[in-house]
Design a protein around this motif. Structure first.
Motif, PDB file in Angstrom:
ATOM      1  N   ARG A   1     -25.382  31.949 -27.256  1.00 20.40           N
ATOM      2  CA  ARG A   1     -24.841  33.277 -26.922  1.00 20.40           C
ATOM      3  C   ARG A   1     -23.323  33.224 -26.733  1.00 20.40           C
ATOM      4  NH1 ARG A   1     -23.661  35.420 -22.197  1.00 20.40           N
ATOM      5  NH2 ARG A   1     -24.848  33.874 -21.011  1.00 20.40           N
ATOM      6  N   LEU A   2     -22.850  32.273 -25.961  1.00 24.11           N
ATOM      7  CA  LEU A   2     -21.416  32.188 -25.696  1.00 24.11           C
ATOM      8  C   LEU A   2     -20.624  31.847 -26.956  1.00 24.11           C
ATOM      9  CD1 LEU A   2     -21.400  30.339 -22.252  1.00 24.11           C
ATOM     10  CD2 LEU A   2     -20.927  32.760 -22.683  1.00 24.11           C
ATOM     11  N   CYS A   3     -21.137  30.928 -27.773  1.00 19.28           N
ATOM     12  CA  CYS A   3     -20.427  30.552 -28.999  1.00 19.28           C
ATOM     13  C   CYS A   3     -20.392  31.698 -30.002  1.00 19.28           C
ATOM     14  CB  CYS A   3     -21.062  29.311 -29.620  1.00 19.28           C
ATOM     15  SG  CYS A   3     -20.766  27.785 -28.682  1.00 19.28           S
TER      16      CYS A   3
ATOM     17  N   GLU B   1     -20.493  34.919 -29.144  1.00 19.10           N
ATOM     18  CA  GLU B   1     -19.663  35.982 -28.572  1.00 19.10           C
ATOM     19  C   GLU B   1     -18.178  35.621 -28.546  1.00 19.10           C
ATOM     20  OE1 GLU B   1     -21.323  36.619 -24.728  1.00 19.10           O
ATOM     21  OE2 GLU B   1     -23.023  37.801 -25.461  1.00 19.10           O
ATOM     22  N   ARG B   2     -17.848  34.359 -28.231  1.00 17.20           N
ATOM     23  CA  ARG B   2     -16.452  33.973 -28.003  1.00 17.20           C
ATOM     24  C   ARG B   2     -15.839  33.154 -29.124  1.00 17.20           C
ATOM     25  NH1 ARG B   2     -16.718  31.717 -21.759  1.00 17.20           N
ATOM     26  NH2 ARG B   2     -17.853  33.480 -20.827  1.00 17.20           N
ATOM     27  N   GLY B   3     -16.684  32.545 -29.946  1.00 21.17           N
ATOM     28  CA  GLY B   3     -16.183  31.617 -30.952  1.00 21.17           C
ATOM     29  C   GLY B   3     -16.355  30.194 -30.475  1.00 21.17           C
ATOM     30  N   TRP B   4     -16.632  29.297 -31.397  1.00 21.10           N
ATOM     31  CA  TRP B   4     -16.981  27.907 -31.073  1.00 21.10           C
ATOM     32  C   TRP B   4     -15.946  27.216 -30.198  1.00 21.10           C
ATOM     33  CZ3 TRP B   4     -21.374  25.221 -31.796  1.00 21.10           C
ATOM     34  CH2 TRP B   4     -21.318  23.822 -31.633  1.00 21.10           C
TER      35      TRP B   4
ATOM     36  N   ASN C   1     -13.810  28.363 -28.217  1.00 17.13           N
ATOM     37  CA  ASN C   1     -13.469  29.039 -26.961  1.00 17.13           C
ATOM     38  C   ASN C   1     -14.547  28.891 -25.893  1.00 17.13           C
ATOM     39  OD1 ASN C   1     -11.040  30.083 -28.067  1.00 17.13           O
ATOM     40  ND2 ASN C   1     -12.215  31.687 -29.088  1.00 17.13           N
ATOM     41  N   VAL C   2     -15.467  27.970 -26.100  1.00 15.51           N
ATOM     42  CA  VAL C   2     -16.558  27.756 -25.146  1.00 15.51           C
ATOM     43  C   VAL C   2     -16.555  26.302 -24.699  1.00 15.51           C
ATOM     44  CG1 VAL C   2     -19.061  27.815 -24.788  1.00 15.51           C
ATOM     45  CG2 VAL C   2     -17.960  29.571 -26.193  1.00 15.51           C
TER      46      VAL C   2
ATOM     47  N   ASP D   1     -18.369  26.368 -19.131  1.00 15.98           N
ATOM     48  CA  ASP D   1     -18.770  27.766 -19.340  1.00 15.98           C
ATOM     49  C   ASP D   1     -20.288  27.875 -19.492  1.00 15.98           C
ATOM     50  OD1 ASP D   1     -16.100  28.580 -19.374  1.00 15.98           O
ATOM     51  OD2 ASP D   1     -15.945  28.354 -21.560  1.00 15.98           O
TER      52      ASP D   1
ATOM     53  N   GLY E   1     -20.961  36.704 -35.689  1.00  9.61           N
ATOM     54  CA  GLY E   1     -20.677  35.542 -34.859  1.00  9.61           C
ATOM     55  C   GLY E   1     -21.609  34.392 -35.149  1.00  9.61           C
TER      56      GLY E   1
END
Length: 203
Positions: A23-25, A27-30, A32-33, A37, A115
Protein backbone atom coordinates in the motif's frame (compact mmCIF):
# COMPACT_ATOMS: atom_id res chain seq x y z
CA UNK A 1 -0.57 -18.97 23.99
CA UNK A 2 -1.30 -22.21 22.12
CA UNK A 3 0.77 -23.18 19.08
CA UNK A 4 -2.29 -22.75 16.84
CA UNK A 5 -2.98 -19.22 18.08
CA UNK A 6 0.70 -18.31 17.87
CA UNK A 7 0.90 -19.45 14.25
CA UNK A 8 -2.26 -17.55 13.38
CA UNK A 9 -0.85 -14.38 14.96
CA UNK A 10 2.36 -14.83 12.97
CA UNK A 11 0.40 -15.20 9.73
CA UNK A 12 -1.64 -12.11 10.53
CA UNK A 13 1.48 -10.06 11.28
CA UNK A 14 3.16 -11.27 8.10
CA UNK A 15 0.11 -10.33 6.04
CA UNK A 16 -0.21 -6.93 7.75
CA UNK A 17 3.43 -6.11 7.02
CA UNK A 18 3.22 -7.28 3.42
CA UNK A 19 -0.03 -5.40 2.80
CA UNK A 20 1.33 -2.22 4.40
CA UNK A 21 4.46 -2.41 2.25
CA UNK A 22 2.44 -2.75 -0.95
CA UNK A 23 0.00 0.00 0.00
CA UNK A 24 2.68 2.51 0.96
CA UNK A 25 4.89 1.76 -2.06
CA UNK A 26 1.93 2.11 -4.42
CA UNK A 27 0.77 5.34 -2.79
CA UNK A 28 4.16 7.05 -2.26
CA UNK A 29 6.53 5.40 -4.71
CA UNK A 30 9.17 2.77 -4.01
CA UNK A 31 12.00 5.09 -3.02
CA UNK A 32 9.80 7.13 -0.68
CA UNK A 33 8.99 4.30 1.73
CA UNK A 34 11.24 3.13 4.55
CA UNK A 35 11.09 0.08 6.77
CA UNK A 36 10.26 2.46 9.61
CA UNK A 37 7.23 3.71 7.66
CA UNK A 38 6.04 0.15 7.08
CA UNK A 39 6.45 -0.88 10.70
CA UNK A 40 4.53 2.18 11.86
CA UNK A 41 1.71 1.52 9.40
CA UNK A 42 1.43 -2.08 10.61
CA UNK A 43 1.67 -0.94 14.25
CA UNK A 44 4.76 -3.05 15.00
CA UNK A 45 8.42 -2.37 15.68
CA UNK A 46 11.15 -2.26 13.05
CA UNK A 47 12.65 -5.28 14.79
CA UNK A 48 9.40 -7.18 14.18
CA UNK A 49 9.57 -6.29 10.49
CA UNK A 50 13.14 -7.63 10.38
CA UNK A 51 11.97 -10.85 12.02
CA UNK A 52 9.72 -11.50 9.02
CA UNK A 53 11.44 -9.84 6.05
CA UNK A 54 14.92 -8.67 5.20
CA UNK A 55 13.73 -5.85 2.93
CA UNK A 56 10.76 -4.21 1.17
CA UNK A 57 11.02 -6.41 -1.91
CA UNK A 58 10.75 -9.58 0.13
CA UNK A 59 7.69 -8.18 1.93
CA UNK A 60 5.96 -7.37 -1.36
CA UNK A 61 6.78 -10.76 -2.91
CA UNK A 62 5.43 -12.50 0.18
CA UNK A 63 1.91 -11.37 -0.71
CA UNK A 64 2.16 -13.06 -4.10
CA UNK A 65 3.54 -16.25 -2.58
CA UNK A 66 0.82 -16.36 0.09
CA UNK A 67 -1.84 -15.80 -2.54
CA UNK A 68 -0.56 -18.62 -4.75
CA UNK A 69 -0.32 -20.93 -1.73
CA UNK A 70 -3.94 -20.09 -0.95
CA UNK A 71 -4.88 -21.06 -4.52
CA UNK A 72 -3.20 -24.44 -3.94
CA UNK A 73 -5.11 -24.89 -0.66
CA UNK A 74 -8.37 -23.88 -2.32
CA UNK A 75 -7.73 -26.36 -5.12
CA UNK A 76 -7.31 -29.14 -2.56
CA UNK A 77 -10.63 -28.17 -0.97
CA UNK A 78 -12.67 -28.14 -4.21
CA UNK A 79 -15.05 -31.08 -4.89
CA UNK A 80 -13.15 -34.04 -6.34
CA UNK A 81 -15.66 -34.49 -9.16
CA UNK A 82 -15.30 -30.93 -10.40
CA UNK A 83 -13.32 -30.53 -13.65
CA UNK A 84 -9.73 -29.57 -12.88
CA UNK A 85 -9.63 -26.31 -14.82
CA UNK A 86 -12.96 -25.21 -13.38
CA UNK A 87 -11.55 -25.77 -9.89
CA UNK A 88 -8.38 -23.89 -10.76
CA UNK A 89 -10.31 -20.94 -12.20
CA UNK A 90 -12.55 -20.70 -9.12
CA UNK A 91 -9.56 -20.94 -6.79
CA UNK A 92 -7.67 -18.22 -8.68
CA UNK A 93 -10.63 -15.83 -8.79
CA UNK A 94 -11.27 -16.37 -5.07
CA UNK A 95 -7.75 -15.19 -4.22
CA UNK A 96 -7.06 -12.51 -6.83
CA UNK A 97 -10.59 -11.13 -6.51
CA UNK A 98 -9.94 -9.96 -2.95
CA UNK A 99 -8.45 -6.69 -1.77
CA UNK A 100 -8.36 -3.04 -2.74
CA UNK A 101 -6.32 -3.80 -5.84
CA UNK A 102 -9.27 -5.73 -7.31
CA UNK A 103 -11.97 -3.10 -6.66
CA UNK A 104 -12.40 -1.27 -9.94
CA UNK A 105 -15.21 0.87 -8.57
CA UNK A 106 -13.30 2.15 -5.54
CA UNK A 107 -12.26 5.82 -5.46
CA UNK A 108 -8.73 6.20 -6.76
CA UNK A 109 -8.74 2.78 -8.49
CA UNK A 110 -6.94 4.15 -11.55
CA UNK A 111 -4.30 5.80 -9.37
CA UNK A 112 -3.86 2.51 -7.49
CA UNK A 113 -3.29 0.61 -10.74
CA UNK A 114 -0.80 3.20 -11.95
CA UNK A 115 1.15 2.93 -8.69
CA UNK A 116 1.03 -0.84 -8.80
CA UNK A 117 2.43 -0.88 -12.33
CA UNK A 118 5.32 1.31 -11.23
CA UNK A 119 6.01 -0.82 -8.18
CA UNK A 120 6.02 -4.09 -10.13
CA UNK A 121 8.49 -2.59 -12.61
CA UNK A 122 10.95 -1.84 -9.80
CA UNK A 123 14.24 -3.71 -10.49
CA UNK A 124 14.76 -4.37 -6.77
CA UNK A 125 11.55 -6.41 -6.76
CA UNK A 126 12.24 -8.66 -9.73
CA UNK A 127 14.57 -11.13 -8.00
CA UNK A 128 12.25 -11.58 -5.01
CA UNK A 129 9.25 -12.11 -7.28
CA UNK A 130 11.21 -14.74 -9.22
CA UNK A 131 11.94 -16.60 -5.97
CA UNK A 132 8.31 -16.30 -4.89
CA UNK A 133 7.15 -17.66 -8.24
CA UNK A 134 9.45 -20.68 -7.92
CA UNK A 135 8.15 -21.46 -4.43
CA UNK A 136 4.55 -20.95 -5.58
CA UNK A 137 5.16 -23.31 -8.49
CA UNK A 138 6.26 -26.05 -6.10
CA UNK A 139 3.10 -25.59 -4.00
CA UNK A 140 0.87 -25.78 -7.07
CA UNK A 141 2.65 -28.85 -8.40
CA UNK A 142 1.95 -30.72 -5.17
CA UNK A 143 -1.71 -29.66 -5.06
CA UNK A 144 -2.28 -30.62 -8.71
CA UNK A 145 -0.53 -33.96 -8.22
CA UNK A 146 -2.77 -34.73 -5.24
CA UNK A 147 -5.87 -33.64 -7.12
CA UNK A 148 -5.09 -35.70 -10.23
CA UNK A 149 -3.42 -38.70 -8.60
CA UNK A 150 -0.25 -38.16 -10.58
CA UNK A 151 3.37 -38.46 -9.51
CA UNK A 152 5.07 -35.04 -9.43
CA UNK A 153 8.48 -36.67 -9.78
CA UNK A 154 7.91 -38.96 -12.76
CA UNK A 155 4.87 -37.39 -14.45
CA UNK A 156 5.24 -34.07 -16.27
CA UNK A 157 1.53 -33.25 -15.95
CA UNK A 158 1.46 -31.53 -12.50
CA UNK A 159 4.46 -29.37 -13.32
CA UNK A 160 3.07 -28.46 -16.73
CA UNK A 161 -0.34 -27.49 -15.34
CA UNK A 162 1.26 -25.46 -12.54
CA UNK A 163 3.37 -23.58 -15.10
CA UNK A 164 0.25 -22.81 -17.15
CA UNK A 165 -1.59 -21.60 -14.03
CA UNK A 166 1.29 -19.27 -13.20
CA UNK A 167 1.54 -17.95 -16.74
CA UNK A 168 -2.23 -17.54 -17.04
CA UNK A 169 -2.43 -15.62 -13.77
CA UNK A 170 0.42 -13.35 -14.86
CA UNK A 171 -1.31 -12.63 -18.19
CA UNK A 172 -4.58 -11.81 -16.40
CA UNK A 173 -2.83 -9.41 -14.00
CA UNK A 174 -0.95 -7.72 -16.84
CA UNK A 175 -4.15 -7.27 -18.87
CA UNK A 176 -6.02 -5.89 -15.86
CA UNK A 177 -3.24 -3.39 -15.14
CA UNK A 178 -3.12 -2.34 -18.78
CA UNK A 179 -6.85 -2.07 -19.49
CA UNK A 180 -7.76 -0.33 -16.24
CA UNK A 181 -11.45 0.35 -15.83
CA UNK A 182 -12.23 -1.55 -19.04
CA UNK A 183 -12.39 -4.73 -17.00
CA UNK A 184 -11.84 -6.17 -13.54
CA UNK A 185 -9.18 -8.68 -12.61
CA UNK A 186 -11.90 -11.31 -12.16
CA UNK A 187 -13.06 -10.77 -15.74
CA UNK A 188 -9.48 -11.14 -16.98
CA UNK A 189 -8.96 -14.33 -14.95
CA UNK A 190 -12.23 -15.80 -16.19
CA UNK A 191 -11.32 -15.17 -19.83
CA UNK A 192 -7.81 -16.56 -19.43
CA UNK A 193 -8.82 -19.80 -17.75
CA UNK A 194 -11.84 -20.36 -19.99
CA UNK A 195 -9.53 -20.21 -23.01
CA UNK A 196 -7.02 -22.53 -21.37
CA UNK A 197 -9.77 -25.01 -20.42
CA UNK A 198 -10.98 -24.96 -24.03
CA UNK A 199 -7.50 -25.95 -25.22
CA UNK A 200 -6.53 -22.51 -26.52
CA UNK A 201 -8.29 -22.85 -29.90
CA UNK A 202 -7.18 -20.37 -32.54
CA UNK A 203 -9.44 -17.27 -32.69
Amino acid sequence: MTDGLRERKKRETRLALSSATIRLCVERGWDNVTVEDIAAAANVSVRTFRNYFSNKAEAVAARHLDRMRAIADELRARPSGEPLWESIAIAARAQFGLGAEADDEAPGADRWRDGLRLMLAEPALQGELAKANAAAQDELVQAIAERTGTDPVHDVYPELVAAVVGAGSAVAITRWLRTGSAGSIEVALREVFERIAAGLPAP
